[in-house]
Design a protein around this motif. Structure first.
Motif, PDB file in Angstrom:
ATOM      1  N   LYS A  10     -43.417  23.979 -10.765  1.00  0.00           N
ATOM      2  CA  LYS A  10     -44.390  24.852 -11.415  1.00  0.00           C
ATOM      3  C   LYS A  10     -45.706  24.109 -11.626  1.00  0.00           C
ATOM      4  O   LYS A  10     -45.738  23.044 -12.231  1.00  0.00           O
ATOM      5  CB  LYS A  10     -43.839  25.332 -12.771  1.00  0.00           C
ATOM      6  N   LYS A  60     -35.600  22.082 -28.537  1.00  0.00           N
ATOM      7  CA  LYS A  60     -36.110  23.403 -28.190  1.00  0.00           C
ATOM      8  C   LYS A  60     -37.633  23.339 -28.175  1.00  0.00           C
ATOM      9  O   LYS A  60     -38.255  22.898 -29.147  1.00  0.00           O
ATOM     10  CB  LYS A  60     -35.633  24.441 -29.208  1.00  0.00           C
ATOM     11  N   ASP A  61     -38.257  23.762 -27.060  1.00  0.00           N
ATOM     12  CA  ASP A  61     -39.721  23.676 -26.977  1.00  0.00           C
ATOM     13  C   ASP A  61     -40.356  24.924 -27.589  1.00  0.00           C
ATOM     14  O   ASP A  61     -39.671  25.798 -28.127  1.00  0.00           O
ATOM     15  CB  ASP A  61     -40.183  23.466 -25.533  1.00  0.00           C
ATOM     16  N   GLU A  62     -41.690  24.998 -27.477  1.00  0.00           N
ATOM     17  CA  GLU A  62     -42.430  26.092 -28.116  1.00  0.00           C
ATOM     18  C   GLU A  62     -42.064  27.453 -27.545  1.00  0.00           C
ATOM     19  O   GLU A  62     -42.184  28.475 -28.221  1.00  0.00           O
ATOM     20  CB  GLU A  62     -43.935  25.837 -27.959  1.00  0.00           C
ATOM     21  N   SER A  63     -41.645  27.475 -26.281  1.00  0.00           N
ATOM     22  CA  SER A  63     -41.289  28.757 -25.655  1.00  0.00           C
ATOM     23  C   SER A  63     -39.887  29.204 -26.023  1.00  0.00           C
ATOM     24  O   SER A  63     -39.476  30.317 -25.704  1.00  0.00           O
ATOM     25  CB  SER A  63     -41.394  28.642 -24.132  1.00  0.00           C
ATOM     26  N   GLY A  64     -39.124  28.321 -26.694  1.00  0.00           N
ATOM     27  CA  GLY A  64     -37.754  28.640 -27.053  1.00  0.00           C
ATOM     28  C   GLY A  64     -36.713  28.101 -26.092  1.00  0.00           C
ATOM     29  O   GLY A  64     -35.506  28.220 -26.344  1.00  0.00           O
ATOM     30  N   ASP A  65     -37.172  27.511 -24.985  1.00  0.00           N
ATOM     31  CA  ASP A  65     -36.233  26.918 -24.023  1.00  0.00           C
ATOM     32  C   ASP A  65     -35.603  25.662 -24.616  1.00  0.00           C
ATOM     33  O   ASP A  65     -36.279  24.839 -25.235  1.00  0.00           O
ATOM     34  CB  ASP A  65     -36.953  26.555 -22.719  1.00  0.00           C
ATOM     35  N   PHE A  66     -34.296  25.534 -24.404  1.00  0.00           N
ATOM     36  CA  PHE A  66     -33.571  24.388 -24.956  1.00  0.00           C
ATOM     37  C   PHE A  66     -33.237  23.398 -23.855  1.00  0.00           C
ATOM     38  O   PHE A  66     -32.742  23.774 -22.784  1.00  0.00           O
ATOM     39  CB  PHE A  66     -32.281  24.863 -25.634  1.00  0.00           C
ATOM     40  N   THR A  67     -33.532  22.111 -24.105  1.00  0.00           N
ATOM     41  CA  THR A  67     -33.190  21.031 -23.179  1.00  0.00           C
ATOM     42  C   THR A  67     -32.085  20.194 -23.808  1.00  0.00           C
ATOM     43  O   THR A  67     -32.259  19.644 -24.903  1.00  0.00           O
ATOM     44  CB  THR A  67     -34.409  20.132 -22.895  1.00  0.00           C
ATOM     45  N   LYS A  68     -30.963  20.119 -23.124  1.00  0.00           N
ATOM     46  CA  LYS A  68     -29.838  19.353 -23.651  1.00  0.00           C
ATOM     47  C   LYS A  68     -30.183  17.872 -23.695  1.00  0.00           C
ATOM     48  O   LYS A  68     -30.788  17.325 -22.784  1.00  0.00           O
ATOM     49  CB  LYS A  68     -28.604  19.575 -22.774  1.00  0.00           C
TER      50      LYS A  68
END
Length: 472
Positions: free
Chosen positions: A91, A192-200
């Motif tokens: 991206k 969890k980032d600002e967009s709500g996506d979670f990174t393990k």
């Protein structure tokens, strides 16, 4: 930019070589972001023989194959540079592109830390050659063996921990962008980032996270021998030979850069530097811009890294089956250009366009083309207006958009007198800025004059000389 970078690289003794934009995917192999998914991170396709081919992800892996194929004929160490576009299937974002230019320099066949120190010093010299003043950039240096030692000290050594080890390294690599708290979350359960996506996260304990942070120091505080001694004591306590070896190499690079006069903040030891690609085996370095700026919406922007590299002793040997030490440095030209443009440190003035010969009478195109040929034969950039000649105003607008210094006009009356009209667009723009009304503009007809048709070259040259117009 490319010419300035080339000058520095050649001053250091590097010579040019070109490599293809495409490689067989298996030649890139494990050095791809994910070898199980050829299109993950790279652009790949299959040829008629169903072999996977990829657009090059960087300029280093193709060089490794080139060196392996021509190993016996090349001088060792082999010092080369190359530049060109590389492609990332990811991206895009601010300063990040799917296609962008890199400019690399590599030394293949030398295991000496002096080769790594040279890359760091060359990186600093290149930044200054591009107009980035001392104090506005820093070349940060670390060693992957030091990071391996840190991993061993928290029990993440060995192949069985490769996945968690990579997660920890990726978390460390995000320190500049996410800050300490963000990295702690990625070392633990996740973020969890600002967009709500979670990174393990890596799932290491709080005490192990503290051990990791104890090593993540850099900048001026790291540039003294006590820093190396403190880390050496920890590695000795943990029994990490890899970490001790990495520290020794860092210390040697430190000594060389200090002795060469780069110990004034240009080259710094920073143990938080990771570098993303997994093929680095020793010293790694990163060039960071320290200047803050704002984007087109007024939001603060910190560009961070605009170049980097490191030692990759295992890459060439993959093609030859024998150890071949190598180290290299790469500048992200497109990213650096974006940064310098935003910082106002890059001359973005558009070069002048050609002189435009307008078409007043469409039945006399041959006459106008003859004028164009005469100007071109005198080494003056010129073109005939090839659009619809019905509206002279549109022709002048076209010339203005082409940044033309002047236009040539000849109607039937001028033709009968053997004259042409030359409209100086540069002078006209200056005059228009101070003329108060359209009536005054019509009365003065600024920067437009007549001359004999035979004087076209001489009078156009006068206009160009008046405004110091140069092309290229």
């Amino acid at each position: 930019m490319v010419e300035k970078i080339r000058e520095v690289y050649e001053r250091y003794g590097f010579e040019p070589v070109e490599t293809p934009a495409m490689e067989f995917t298996d030649a890139l192999g494990k050095f791809l972001p994910d070898q199980d998914r050829p299109n993950e991170g790279v652009f790949s396709f299959q040829d008629d023989d169903e072999q996977w081919i990829s657009l090059r992800y960087d300029l280093t892996a193709p060089l490794a194959r080139y060196v392996a194929e021509n190993f016996e004929a090349l001088p060792k160490p082999y010092r080369s540079y190359r530049f060109g576009y590389v492609f990332r299937n990811e991206k895009p974002g601010p300063g990040r592109f799917r296609q962008f230019m890199q400019f690399d320099a590599d030394t293949v066949g030398s295991a000496s830390p002096a080769a790594d120190a040279e890359m760091c010093m060359m990186a600093a010299d290149t930044m200054e050659a591009l107009g980035i003043p001392r104090g506005s950039y820093v070349v940060k240096v670390n060693n992957r063996k030091v990071l391996d030692g840190v991993m061993e000290s928290i029990g993440l050594g060995g192949e069985e921990n490769a996945g968690r080890r990579l997660t920890v390294l990726r978390a460390i690599d995000k320190l500049d962008r996410l800050g300490e708290q963000g990295v702690r979350e990625l070392l633990g359960e996740g973020r969890k980032d600002e967009s709500g996506d979670f990174t393990k996260g890596a799932g290491i304990s709080a005490s192990d996270a503290e051990t990791v942070f104890a090593f993540m120091h850099g900048g001026a505080d790291a540039n003294d021998k006590s820093f190396f001694q403190r880390l050496e004591n920890v590695f000795n306590e943990k029994g990490s030979t890899s970490g001790s070896e990495g520290l020794k190499e860092l210390s040697q690079i430190f000594d060389i850069t200090m002795a060469s006069g780069y110990g004034d903040g240009r080259v710094l030891i920073d143990t938080s530097v990771v570098r993303g690609l997994e093929y680095y085996t020793g010293p790694v370095y990163e060039v960071e811009l320290l200047l803050d700026t704002k984007d087109e919406k007024g939001r603060p922007v910190r560009f961070g890294s605009v170049g980097g590299g490191g030692r990759y002793d295992g890459l060439v040997s993959r093609f030859r089956g024998e150890p071949v030490p190598a180290t290299g440095f790469s500048i992200g030209v497109s990213r650096l250009q974006a940064a310098l443009t935003m910082l106002g440190k890059l001359d973005t003035r558009t070069d002048f366009g050609p002189v435009v010969v307008t078409v007043f009478d469409r039945d006399r195109v041959a006459d106008y083309q003859k004028m164009v040929a005469e100007l071109r034969n005198a080494n003056i950039r010129a073109e005939l207006y090839l659009g619809n000649p019905k509206n002279m105003g549109n022709q002048l607008k076209y010339a203005d958009r082409r940044n033309s210094p002047c236009v040539i006009i000849q109607g039937s009356d001028e033709k009968a007198r053997g004259e042409i009209q030359i409209k100086d667009l540069i002078e006209g723009a200056k005059a228009a800025a101070v003329i108060a009304s359209n009536q005054e503009w019509r009365e003065t007809r600024p920067a437009q004059f007549s001359c004999a048709e035979s004087e076209i070259v001489a009078r156009v040259r006068e206009v160009l000389a008046r405004h110091d117009v140069k092309w290229g």
